[in-house]
Design a protein around this motif. Sequence first.
Motif, mmCIF file in Angstrom:
data_model
loop_
_atom_site.group_PDB
_atom_site.id
_atom_site.type_symbol
_atom_site.label_atom_id
_atom_site.label_comp_id
_atom_site.label_asym_id
_atom_site.label_seq_id
_atom_site.Cartn_x
_atom_site.Cartn_y
_atom_site.Cartn_z
ATOM 1 N N GLY A 107 0.795 -1.220 0.000
ATOM 2 C CA GLY A 107 0.000 0.000 0.000
ATOM 3 C C GLY A 107 0.827 1.269 0.000
ATOM 4 N N ALA A 108 0.160 2.375 0.336
ATOM 5 C CA ALA A 108 0.777 3.699 0.369
ATOM 6 C C ALA A 108 1.355 3.988 1.752
ATOM 7 C CB ALA A 108 -0.245 4.758 0.000
ATOM 8 N N TYR A 109 2.358 4.861 1.787
ATOM 9 C CA TYR A 109 2.965 5.355 3.027
ATOM 10 C C TYR A 109 3.542 4.235 3.899
ATOM 11 C CZ TYR A 109 0.004 9.242 1.569
ATOM 12 O OH TYR A 109 -0.614 10.231 0.829
ATOM 13 N N CYS A 110 4.027 3.187 3.271
ATOM 14 C CA CYS A 110 4.663 2.091 4.009
ATOM 15 C C CYS A 110 6.171 2.306 4.080
ATOM 16 C CB CYS A 110 4.389 0.749 3.326
ATOM 17 S SG CYS A 110 2.655 0.258 3.311
ATOM 18 N N LYS A 111 6.800 1.647 5.045
ATOM 19 C CA LYS A 111 8.250 1.574 5.120
ATOM 20 C C LYS A 111 8.638 0.105 5.260
ATOM 21 C CE LYS A 111 9.129 6.111 7.194
ATOM 22 N NZ LYS A 111 9.704 6.834 8.370
ATOM 23 N N ILE A 112 9.341 -0.412 4.265
ATOM 24 C CA ILE A 112 9.841 -1.778 4.312
ATOM 25 C C ILE A 112 11.365 -1.660 4.316
ATOM 26 C CG2 ILE A 112 9.860 -4.030 3.199
ATOM 27 C CD1 ILE A 112 7.164 -3.368 2.003
ATOM 28 N N GLU A 113 11.973 -1.969 5.431
ATOM 29 C CA GLU A 113 13.353 -1.572 5.658
ATOM 30 C C GLU A 113 14.368 -2.640 5.255
ATOM 31 O OE1 GLU A 113 13.802 0.380 9.467
ATOM 32 O OE2 GLU A 113 12.904 2.145 8.513
ATOM 33 N N THR A 114 15.641 -2.302 5.388
ATOM 34 C CA THR A 114 16.778 -3.023 4.837
ATOM 35 C C THR A 114 16.678 -4.545 4.983
ATOM 36 O OG1 THR A 114 18.224 -1.137 5.262
ATOM 37 C CG2 THR A 114 19.285 -3.274 4.983
ATOM 38 N N ASN A 115 16.842 -5.224 3.852
ATOM 39 C CA ASN A 115 16.946 -6.693 3.794
ATOM 40 C C ASN A 115 15.694 -7.433 4.256
ATOM 41 O OD1 ASN A 115 19.534 -6.603 2.718
ATOM 42 N ND2 ASN A 115 20.519 -6.662 4.722
ATOM 43 N N ALA A 116 14.560 -6.768 4.273
ATOM 44 C CA ALA A 116 13.306 -7.491 4.530
ATOM 45 C C ALA A 116 12.946 -8.327 3.309
ATOM 46 C CB ALA A 116 12.180 -6.522 4.857
ATOM 47 N N ASP B 116 -1.647 -4.473 25.063
ATOM 48 C CA ASP B 116 -2.248 -3.630 24.039
ATOM 49 C C ASP B 116 -1.240 -2.596 23.543
ATOM 50 O OD1 ASP B 116 -4.646 -4.939 24.378
ATOM 51 O OD2 ASP B 116 -5.532 -3.385 25.650
ATOM 52 N N VAL B 117 -1.411 -2.180 22.297
ATOM 53 C CA VAL B 117 -0.653 -1.045 21.777
ATOM 54 C C VAL B 117 -1.112 0.213 22.507
ATOM 55 C CG1 VAL B 117 -0.194 0.365 19.732
ATOM 56 C CG2 VAL B 117 -0.392 -2.135 19.514
ATOM 57 N N GLU B 118 -0.189 1.041 22.943
ATOM 58 C CA GLU B 118 -0.539 2.264 23.650
ATOM 59 C C GLU B 118 -1.330 3.206 22.747
ATOM 60 O OE1 GLU B 118 2.937 3.993 25.331
ATOM 61 O OE2 GLU B 118 3.463 2.202 26.483
ATOM 62 N N GLU B 119 -2.231 3.964 23.364
ATOM 63 C CA GLU B 119 -3.143 4.830 22.619
ATOM 64 C C GLU B 119 -2.398 5.785 21.694
ATOM 65 O OE1 GLU B 119 -6.537 5.322 22.347
ATOM 66 O OE2 GLU B 119 -6.791 3.376 23.317
ATOM 67 N N ASP B 120 -1.307 6.371 22.187
ATOM 68 C CA ASP B 120 -0.606 7.356 21.356
ATOM 69 C C ASP B 120 0.158 6.717 20.205
ATOM 70 O OD1 ASP B 120 1.454 6.187 22.757
ATOM 71 O OD2 ASP B 120 2.370 8.080 23.418
ATOM 72 N N GLN B 121 0.238 5.359 20.193
ATOM 73 C CA GLN B 121 0.899 4.644 19.113
ATOM 74 C C GLN B 121 -0.078 4.183 18.028
ATOM 75 O OE1 GLN B 121 4.331 3.663 18.619
ATOM 76 N NE2 GLN B 121 4.584 5.375 20.033
ATOM 77 N N LEU B 122 -1.360 4.269 18.279
ATOM 78 C CA LEU B 122 -2.343 3.837 17.295
ATOM 79 C C LEU B 122 -2.321 4.742 16.070
ATOM 80 C CD1 LEU B 122 -5.334 3.001 19.657
ATOM 81 C CD2 LEU B 122 -3.794 1.373 18.527
ATOM 82 N N LEU B 123 -2.590 4.154 14.924
ATOM 83 C CA LEU B 123 -2.516 4.908 13.673
ATOM 84 C C LEU B 123 -3.464 6.109 13.679
ATOM 85 C CD1 LEU B 123 -1.321 5.059 10.824
ATOM 86 C CD2 LEU B 123 -3.150 3.536 10.046
ATOM 87 N N ILE B 124 -4.613 5.969 14.280
ATOM 88 C CA ILE B 124 -5.604 7.039 14.281
ATOM 89 C C ILE B 124 -5.085 8.287 15.004
ATOM 90 C CG2 ILE B 124 -6.778 6.348 16.410
ATOM 91 C CD1 ILE B 124 -9.425 7.045 15.010
ATOM 92 N N ASN B 125 -4.095 8.114 15.877
ATOM 93 C CA ASN B 125 -3.556 9.239 16.645
ATOM 94 C C ASN B 125 -2.259 9.800 16.071
ATOM 95 O OD1 ASN B 125 -5.650 9.107 18.576
ATOM 96 N ND2 ASN B 125 -4.618 7.416 19.610
ATOM 97 N N GLN B 126 -1.899 9.343 14.851
ATOM 98 C CA GLN B 126 -0.683 9.844 14.208
ATOM 99 C C GLN B 126 -1.014 11.032 13.295
ATOM 100 O OE1 GLN B 126 2.101 8.381 15.491
ATOM 101 N NE2 GLN B 126 0.444 7.380 16.632
ATOM 102 N N PRO B 127 -0.024 11.900 13.031
ATOM 103 C CA PRO B 127 -0.263 13.022 12.100
ATOM 104 C C PRO B 127 -0.688 12.508 10.737
ATOM 105 C CG PRO B 127 1.815 13.292 13.278
ATOM 106 C CD PRO B 127 1.325 11.904 13.583
ATOM 107 N N LYS B 128 -1.653 13.169 10.142
ATOM 108 C CA LYS B 128 -2.147 12.759 8.832
ATOM 109 C C LYS B 128 -1.163 13.152 7.743
ATOM 110 C CE LYS B 128 -5.984 11.171 10.503
ATOM 111 N NZ LYS B 128 -6.209 9.717 10.581
#
Length: 257
Positions: A143-152, A243-255
């Motif tokens: 998809g869009a806005y992904c990061k697939i990093e070195t040697n994955a 659980d993933v912390e609230e501030d780590q959820l995608l919905i709480n990240q900058p658009k």
Amino acid sequence: MEGDQHMSTFINSQAKLGNHVTFGYNCIIEEDVEIGDNVSIGHNVIIYKGTKIGEGCQIHDNVVIGKKPMRAARSILKAQSDHPPTVIGNRCTIGTSAIVYVNAQLADEVFVADLATIREKVTIGSQTIIGRGVAIENECSVGAYCKIETNAYITAFSTIEDYVFVAPGVVTSNDNYIGRTEKRFSAFKGCTIRKGGRVGANATLLPGLIVEEDGVIGAGSVATKQVVSGKIVVGNPAKPLRDVEEDQLLINQPKKS
């Protein structure tokens, strides 16, 4: 086209070049290739028949675009003689010695680092970063806005949705039979990482595994079962940690703009 036309560079007469396209030495541009305006192409680049490259792209040295796949005598995949051309969007960067196969489609502003390989029938969404030495096998969707990093390593038939993070050295797999028995031919299944999923360094994902939205696999883990949305799993075999912390959820990240 700007710059000197080097004797060692071959541009087919049926290729279509935009304005301000520059070439290094020893390039080969085959028939029906289309290149947009303001594209920079380095040394020793091969662009195969029919490839379409958008405006403002940077193609670095030793890149191959539009390569047809090879098939070993024992390959489980059937050879195909006719492939749709590769399509590279606007303002993409393709790093040194990267290979983008025929029938791959990269949206606008995709960044492909040095030595990466993107196989046939792969789609990559806008502004995704494909790291150094990453291999994305055939028939994958990223998809869009992904990061697939070195040697994955992204195995064939996998799906990665938007905003996914895959750390260095991650391995995905698609064959539960590990190369033996006839059953495997009808049972191949890649991995799925849904929107906002994240995978830590050197983790391993077994065939058919699904990481739900905002699911997290910890570094070095071996994930054997579905990762529930918003949960962190760790270990071998991976088990729920918290659980993933609230501030780590995608919905709480900058658009993204």
